[in-house]
Design a protein around this motif. Structure first.
Motif, PDB file in Angstrom:
ATOM      1  N   ASP A   1      -8.087   1.783  -2.349  1.00 28.15           N
ATOM      2  CA  ASP A   1      -8.314   1.725  -0.901  1.00 28.15           C
ATOM      3  C   ASP A   1      -9.278   0.595  -0.531  1.00 28.15           C
ATOM      4  O   ASP A   1      -9.017  -0.166   0.402  1.00 28.15           O
TER       5      ASP A   1
ATOM      6  N   ARG B   1       0.826  -1.205   0.000  1.00 27.39           N
ATOM      7  CA  ARG B   1       0.000   0.000   0.000  1.00 27.39           C
ATOM      8  C   ARG B   1       0.864   1.259   0.000  1.00 27.39           C
ATOM      9  O   ARG B   1       0.542   2.248  -0.687  1.00 27.39           O
TER      10      ARG B   1
ATOM     11  N   TRP C   1     -17.378  -2.722   1.874  1.00 29.21           N
ATOM     12  CA  TRP C   1     -16.684  -2.016   0.788  1.00 29.21           C
ATOM     13  C   TRP C   1     -17.368  -2.258  -0.551  1.00 29.21           C
ATOM     14  O   TRP C   1     -17.961  -3.318  -0.759  1.00 29.21           O
TER      15      TRP C   1
ATOM     16  N   ASP D   1      -8.163  -2.570   1.727  1.00 27.62           N
ATOM     17  CA  ASP D   1      -8.825  -2.749   3.028  1.00 27.62           C
ATOM     18  C   ASP D   1      -9.567  -4.083   3.091  1.00 27.62           C
ATOM     19  O   ASP D   1      -9.469  -4.806   4.086  1.00 27.62           O
TER      20      ASP D   1
ATOM     21  N   ASP E   1      -4.952  11.329  -2.912  1.00 25.80           N
ATOM     22  CA  ASP E   1      -3.675  10.633  -3.068  1.00 25.80           C
ATOM     23  C   ASP E   1      -2.598  11.316  -2.230  1.00 25.80           C
ATOM     24  O   ASP E   1      -1.740  10.654  -1.641  1.00 25.80           O
TER      25      ASP E   1
ATOM     26  N   ALA F   1      -3.122  10.330   1.294  1.00 26.45           N
ATOM     27  CA  ALA F   1      -2.655   8.969   1.579  1.00 26.45           C
ATOM     28  C   ALA F   1      -1.172   8.970   1.931  1.00 26.45           C
ATOM     29  O   ALA F   1      -0.722   8.252   2.824  1.00 26.45           O
TER      30      ALA F   1
ATOM     31  N   ASP G   1       0.754   4.212  -2.722  1.00 24.38           N
ATOM     32  CA  ASP G   1       0.460   5.589  -2.299  1.00 24.38           C
ATOM     33  C   ASP G   1       1.558   6.542  -2.759  1.00 24.38           C
ATOM     34  O   ASP G   1       1.281   7.636  -3.269  1.00 24.38           O
TER      35      ASP G   1
END
Lengths: 151, 83, 151, 83
Positions: free
Chosen positions: C100, A107, C69, C104, A138, A141, A111
């Protein structure tokens, strides 16, 4: 490892290379970004980049992830050129002993890549062509990771 | 000094790359943007909203107050949208 | 979708099935859990499960992720039986418009699966065989999601 | 009522499944564990640290204070370790 290429990538082959000859990996996370047609509004996407700087920036991001998490492997592949809806854009793979490091690092890579790697998307559709605007979330993030690092 | 333009900055200036000789008064990225704006309507248009223009000096992101004295290559582009 | 099986799985084929005939997906996250040899201490792993309850529990977890989600696809494949170091154990795939939700949801699925799906690992190595002990931080990981939901 | 045992609970009891008739006094999962412990040394050993034993009633996780009146199948097992 990082690669910038026009050609598509092969997730299974990349995972195979990462796992080859070792059995100390417990968790592999992959992220694939693909071209969305946005309900038919996008018929083509052109990805421009800054050769030289792109590679440098991706290497910098990868090194940062390696320094933050115990990764056994880390791969970023980013395409450029003309793509169609459904086509792959970017692949990130992280491998670690445990899932938390693999998830966090993947992640983090996405990001950062989204806000610092010099790529620009131009979408073409029924309404003509336009350069995609950067999204404020963004930047948010990335701010989250900076806060993490400071904690 | 080599200058590069990408995405809509390139489209507006009409060129991808050029070599320029800068006056001594141009010492920062911001100075350079100000100087570029004086080079004709295309450049004035491309750098009109200079606050949204990003810059890189020799392949590293640079702020508008960064010094350009030792730069070989400076690039101007919109906020990135890869990934 | 969920599957419980002895056979290995094929990530590329699973992604292919998820993407087939659609171009509205923007982000695909996969998690693969594999058998670690733990520096040679593990030569074999046996995964026992509770047929019937396993499927029910995985379906419950998947439904929970779908409700939290906006997912375009969601897959859990979990193996059982005798595995060797390097072998795949579990695959989770999530697809969404944006990264995201995909990240998640994949992490949520793994966190819940680890604490509620009725699987038990028995490791065999130079020191004999033993049942793997549950880890407290897996329970902590689930508590984090409950806290999220309450916020 | 059908009882199932998994992982080291199964190894200690020595059986995977059985059908039992319960006395009326056994109304919760905890009662059932207490009753099972009286069925011989293997069961006493398997359920010795009863606080770590997990239970499921008809394929759903259940606490030790859960009522078992309408249960068809109850399973006992250690904390899960899949994934």
């Amino acid at each position: 490892m990082i690669r910038v290429q026009q050609d598509d990538f092969d997730i299974a082959a990349e995972i195979g290379r990462i796992k080859a000859g070792r059995s100390d990996i417990g968790a592999i996370v992959t992220f694939t970004g693909t071209v969305r047609d946005q309900a038919g509004a996008v018929t083509e996407m052109m990805l421009e980049h800054y050769p030289g700087m792109t590679e440098r920036e991706l290497q910098r991001i990868e090194a940062e992830a390696q320094s933050r998490w115990p990764l056994q492997a880390c791969l970023i592949v980013h395409r450029y050129g003309v793509l169609q809806p459904g086509d792959n854009i970017v692949l990130v793979i992280t491998a670690s002993e445990h899932r938390d490091a693999a998830f966090d690092a993947a992640r983090f890579l996405m990001d950062y890549l989204k806000t610092t790697a010099p790529f620009w998307k131009r979408e073409t559709g029924s309404a003509g062509s336009h350069w995609v605007e950067a999204e404020a979330n963004d930047t948010d993030a990335v701010a989250r990771w900076k806060k993490h690092a400071a904690e | 000094m080599r200058l590069l333009y990408f995405a809509w900055v390139k489209e507006k200036t009409g060129i991808a790359a050029e070599d320029v000789e800068l006056p001594d008064s141009v010492t920062t990225v911001g100075d350079l943007i100000g100087w570029l704006k004086t080079r004709g309507p295309e450049f004035a248009h491309a750098f009109e909203r200079s606050e949204v223009i990003r810059a890189a000096i020799d392949h590293s992101h640079a702020r508008h107050d960064a010094w350009i004295k030792d730069a070989r290559e400076i690039a101007f582009f919109p906020p990135v949208t890869g990934g």
